[in-house]
Design a protein around this motif. Structure first.
Motif, PDB file in Angstrom:
ATOM      1  N   PHE A 293      -6.439  -1.402  -0.917  1.00 35.26           N
ATOM      2  CA  PHE A 293      -7.119  -2.318  -1.826  1.00 35.26           C
ATOM      3  C   PHE A 293      -8.371  -2.910  -1.205  1.00 35.26           C
ATOM      4  O   PHE A 293      -8.449  -3.113  -0.002  1.00 35.26           O
ATOM      5  CB  PHE A 293      -6.199  -3.499  -2.152  1.00 35.26           C
TER       6      PHE A 293
ATOM      7  N   GLN B 145      -9.236  -6.543  -5.606  1.00 32.22           N
ATOM      8  CA  GLN B 145      -8.232  -5.757  -6.323  1.00 32.22           C
ATOM      9  C   GLN B 145      -6.829  -6.311  -6.076  1.00 32.22           C
ATOM     10  O   GLN B 145      -6.018  -6.405  -6.995  1.00 32.22           O
ATOM     11  CB  GLN B 145      -8.281  -4.293  -5.894  1.00 32.22           C
TER      12      GLN B 145
ATOM     13  N   GLU C 152       0.817  -1.216   0.000  1.00 30.82           N
ATOM     14  CA  GLU C 152       0.000   0.000   0.000  1.00 30.82           C
ATOM     15  C   GLU C 152       0.850   1.266   0.000  1.00 30.82           C
ATOM     16  O   GLU C 152       0.379   2.344  -0.331  1.00 30.82           O
ATOM     17  CB  GLU C 152      -0.982  -0.005   1.178  1.00 30.82           C
TER      18      GLU C 152
ATOM     19  N   TYR D   5      -0.600   4.851  -0.724  1.00 30.04           N
ATOM     20  CA  TYR D   5      -0.968   5.225  -2.081  1.00 30.04           C
ATOM     21  C   TYR D   5      -2.109   4.355  -2.572  1.00 30.04           C
ATOM     22  O   TYR D   5      -2.860   4.751  -3.452  1.00 30.04           O
ATOM     23  CB  TYR D   5       0.229   5.081  -3.028  1.00 30.04           C
ATOM     24  N   HIS D   6      -2.200   3.144  -2.007  1.00 31.93           N
ATOM     25  CA  HIS D   6      -3.255   2.205  -2.374  1.00 31.93           C
ATOM     26  C   HIS D   6      -3.839   1.637  -1.087  1.00 31.93           C
ATOM     27  O   HIS D   6      -3.114   1.293  -0.187  1.00 31.93           O
ATOM     28  CB  HIS D   6      -2.705   1.009  -3.180  1.00 31.93           C
TER      29      HIS D   6
ATOM     30  N   LYS E 132      -9.195  -1.530   2.184  1.00 32.33           N
ATOM     31  CA  LYS E 132      -9.883  -0.251   2.038  1.00 32.33           C
ATOM     32  C   LYS E 132     -11.183  -0.329   2.848  1.00 32.33           C
ATOM     33  O   LYS E 132     -11.949  -1.280   2.717  1.00 32.33           O
ATOM     34  CB  LYS E 132     -10.198   0.000   0.568  1.00 32.33           C
TER      35      LYS E 132
END
Length: 175
Positions: free
Chosen positions: A123, A127, A78, A120-121, A102
């Motif tokens: 998920f 995903q 992430e 930044y991510h 997420k």
């Protein structure tokens, strides 16, 4: 050894999952600098080498040059702009990786103190599965768990039953 508090609950789940899928005789390359979980894994009998802290978005040489049987990545992907590139650079045939999921009721994590400590991510499980499959991995096993807090409010109540962490054991697809 483990309490039911952060990060100990997460560490307990991680170690139990790893023990089910990876023998202590296998050498691990753990993505990220040495940390409390690395020390726990060593105490559990694993041989663990961590990456040195290079920016893995820019330099994957430590991963590419590793002779480890298994790569572990616990809450690392992430933080990367390009986890796909890192996943493709892994030479080992086995991967154990965990991510924070997420949450629809909480914003992505962003440290106000450390500019490098940001997600930044974040998920959803599907995903992350897709990212792994697209980068050449077959998921063999996966698990989710919650991370309740002792705070009062709607979000702490939702954390009681909403999974926060996702871990997978995957093997490299032979082409």
């Amino acid at each position: 050894m483990y309490e039911n508090s952060f990060p100990n609950k997460r560490f307990k789940h991680t170690v139990q999952f790893l023990k089910r899928h990876v023998q202590t005789t296998e050498n691990l390359l753990d993505l990220g600098v040495e940390n409390p979980l690395s020390a726990i894994l060593k105490a559990e009998g694993y041989t663990v080498k961590n990456t040195s802290g290079l920016d893995l978005d820019i330099d994957t040489s430590e991963i590419e040059n590793s002779s480890a049987n298994v790569v572990t990545a616990f809450e690392i992907f992430e933080h990367l702009l390009s986890p796909f590139t890192v996943l493709q650079s892994i030479k080992a045939d086995k991967l154990v990786a965990s991510i924070p999921l997420k949450l629809w009721f909480a914003s992505a994590y962003r440290s106000k103190i450390d500019m490098r400590d940001r997600h930044y991510h974040e998920f959803e499980d599907w995903q992350f599965d897709w990212l792994l499959e697209k980068s050449g991995w077959k998921i063999i096993a996966s698990e989710k768990w919650t991370n309740p807090t002792k705070k009062i409010g709607i979000r702490p109540l939702l954390r009681l039953f909403t999974p926060r962490y996702y871990i997978v054991y995957a093997e490299r697809i032979k082409t």
